[in-house]
Design a protein around this motif. Structure first.
Motif, PDB file in Angstrom:
ATOM      1  N   ASN A  97       0.804  -1.220   0.000  1.00 20.50           N
ATOM      2  CA  ASN A  97       0.000   0.000   0.000  1.00 20.50           C
ATOM      3  C   ASN A  97       0.840   1.275   0.000  1.00 20.50           C
ATOM      4  OD1 ASN A  97      -2.590  -1.116  -0.056  1.00 20.50           O
ATOM      5  ND2 ASN A  97      -2.593  -1.461   2.144  1.00 20.50           N
ATOM      6  N   PHE A  98       2.167   1.148  -0.063  1.00 23.88           N
ATOM      7  CA  PHE A  98       3.058   2.307  -0.025  1.00 23.88           C
ATOM      8  C   PHE A  98       3.605   2.574  -1.418  1.00 23.88           C
ATOM      9  CE2 PHE A  98       6.983   4.604   0.617  1.00 23.88           C
ATOM     10  CZ  PHE A  98       6.693   5.473   1.659  1.00 23.88           C
ATOM     11  N   LYS A  99       3.361   3.780  -1.939  1.00 22.44           N
ATOM     12  CA  LYS A  99       3.777   4.122  -3.298  1.00 22.44           C
ATOM     13  C   LYS A  99       4.567   5.423  -3.302  1.00 22.44           C
ATOM     14  CE  LYS A  99      -0.433   1.960  -5.132  1.00 22.44           C
ATOM     15  NZ  LYS A  99      -0.902   1.505  -3.792  1.00 22.44           N
ATOM     16  N   ILE A 100       5.650   5.474  -4.071  1.00 28.08           N
ATOM     17  CA  ILE A 100       6.444   6.685  -4.246  1.00 28.08           C
ATOM     18  C   ILE A 100       6.154   7.245  -5.634  1.00 28.08           C
ATOM     19  CG2 ILE A 100       8.773   7.676  -4.340  1.00 28.08           C
ATOM     20  CD1 ILE A 100       9.711   5.397  -2.538  1.00 28.08           C
ATOM     21  N   VAL A 101       5.738   8.505  -5.690  1.00 27.96           N
ATOM     22  CA  VAL A 101       5.361   9.134  -6.958  1.00 27.96           C
ATOM     23  C   VAL A 101       5.878  10.575  -6.987  1.00 27.96           C
ATOM     24  CG1 VAL A 101       3.303   7.707  -7.302  1.00 27.96           C
ATOM     25  CG2 VAL A 101       3.125   9.842  -6.008  1.00 27.96           C
ATOM     26  N   ASP A 102       5.910  11.175  -8.171  1.00 23.65           N
ATOM     27  CA  ASP A 102       6.279  12.582  -8.312  1.00 23.65           C
ATOM     28  C   ASP A 102       5.054  13.491  -8.287  1.00 23.65           C
ATOM     29  OD1 ASP A 102       8.992  12.049  -8.443  1.00 23.65           O
ATOM     30  OD2 ASP A 102       8.980  11.836 -10.628  1.00 23.65           O
ATOM     31  N   LYS A 103       3.918  12.927  -8.674  1.00 19.37           N
ATOM     32  CA  LYS A 103       2.645  13.661  -8.642  1.00 19.37           C
ATOM     33  C   LYS A 103       1.525  12.639  -8.549  1.00 19.37           C
ATOM     34  CE  LYS A 103       2.581  13.850 -13.683  1.00 19.37           C
ATOM     35  NZ  LYS A 103       2.552  14.701 -14.893  1.00 19.37           N
ATOM     36  N   LEU A 104       0.330  13.113  -8.268  1.00 18.28           N
ATOM     37  CA  LEU A 104      -0.773  12.180  -8.033  1.00 18.28           C
ATOM     38  C   LEU A 104      -2.074  12.815  -8.481  1.00 18.28           C
ATOM     39  CD1 LEU A 104      -1.864   9.543  -6.635  1.00 18.28           C
ATOM     40  CD2 LEU A 104      -2.042  10.915  -4.536  1.00 18.28           C
TER      41      LEU A 104
END
Length: 292
Positions: A97-104
């Motif tokens: 359930n843990f996500k690394i993103v630059d934008k969402l």
């Protein structure tokens, strides 16, 4: 005390690893809520100013708390900022359930919400990163001096005072920068047909309906956990700014074991929770094979 159930909670600019970070207060806040989605909108770990000499147990506990929330069903999105830009190489990485993103981009009750940290608008970061980092160290020093000043004021029974906020509010160029930041973010959101634009970076909590000749959108900023101690909350189709200093129930959610956690405990906890997630995924795959 029951935890408040939220659709989305947004925090940013925590700056773990710096003297200005209010980790204890943030843990109390996270203990008080049960969001379906938790958005960490940049500058959570201050890698720019990271030092092995200063990373107290309460800062580690924030990381453990977030990972624990993810393992218990909360979708956690870590949006990278300028102070934790090293994590951008891991963009689009997903661990349970843990996500690394630059934008969402999220769909909230039929409306589109656009989340990003906001440092892309900062010319000093784009063109003179060393100058921005130097400014970061100066800001951290100012916060440390402010803490000592407020300690003295509290002993005298006087009200606390924010030096950095006073300086920023009295400098016309800073006010213009903040206004330009907000207007640029809102204009881009309208151009891309987003209903909400949610930022961090400038440490100025805000919720405002913005309009131009092309349309309208709601601009939101989650503030920070250095001076303002604020977050954004979405539930019942409405956004609101949460202010720690106005929450009278928070003392009931303060953690008692803050000082008992060390790095080994954190690593063991992460490893255990990651293993649990892997086991659950394998069980689901096995169930799928049986059904087939």
């Amino acid at each position: 005390m029951k935890k408040r159930k939220l659709e989305v909670a947004v925090i940013s600019d925590v700056h773990l690893g710096t003297y200005g970070c209010h980790a204890d207060e943030l843990i109390a806040y996270l203990n008080s809520i049960k969001p379906k989605k938790l958005v960490l909108n940049g500058d959570i770990i201050d890698i720019w100013q990271f030092s092995k000499r200063y990373f107290p147990p309460s800062h580690l506990k924030v990381l453990k708390k977030v990972i624990g929330m993810a393992s218990n069903g909360t979708e956690v999105y870590y949006i990278t900022g300028n102070h934790d830009e090293m994590l951008r190489k891991f963009a689009d990485t997903s661990m349970g359930n843990f996500k690394i993103v630059d934008k969402l981009i999220l769909n909230l009750d039929g409306k589109k919400a656009w989340f990003f940290h906001g440092d892309v608008f900062d010319v000093s970061i784009q063109n003179a990163k060393w100058l921005a980092k130097l400014g970061g160290y100066g800001y951290d020093l100012l916060i440390l001096i402010n803490r000592m000043t407020n300690w003295a004021l509290s002993k005298l029974g006087r009200e606390k005072y924010s030096l950095s906020k006073k300086i920023k509010n009295s400098v016309k160029s800073a006010i213009k920068y903040i206004n330009d930041f907000e207007n640029t973010a809102a204009d881009l959101a309208i151009e891309n047909e987003y209903d909400y634009v949610i930022c961090g970076h400038i440490h100025q909590p805000k919720k405002e309906l913005y309009e131009n000749k092309h349309g309208s959108c709601t601009y939101l900023n989650s503030g920070d956990w250095v001076e303002n101690l604020t977050a954004l909350e979405y539930s019942f189709k409405r956004w609101k700014i949460y202010r720690y200093n106005h929450d009278k129930l928070l003392p009931f959610f303060v953690d008692d074991d803050l000082k008992e956690l060390d790095m080994q405990d954190l690593i063991a906890s992460i490893t255990k929770e990651a293993s649990t997630d892997q086991v659950k995924e394998k069980e689901k795959e096995t169930e799928g094979d049986i059904i087939d």
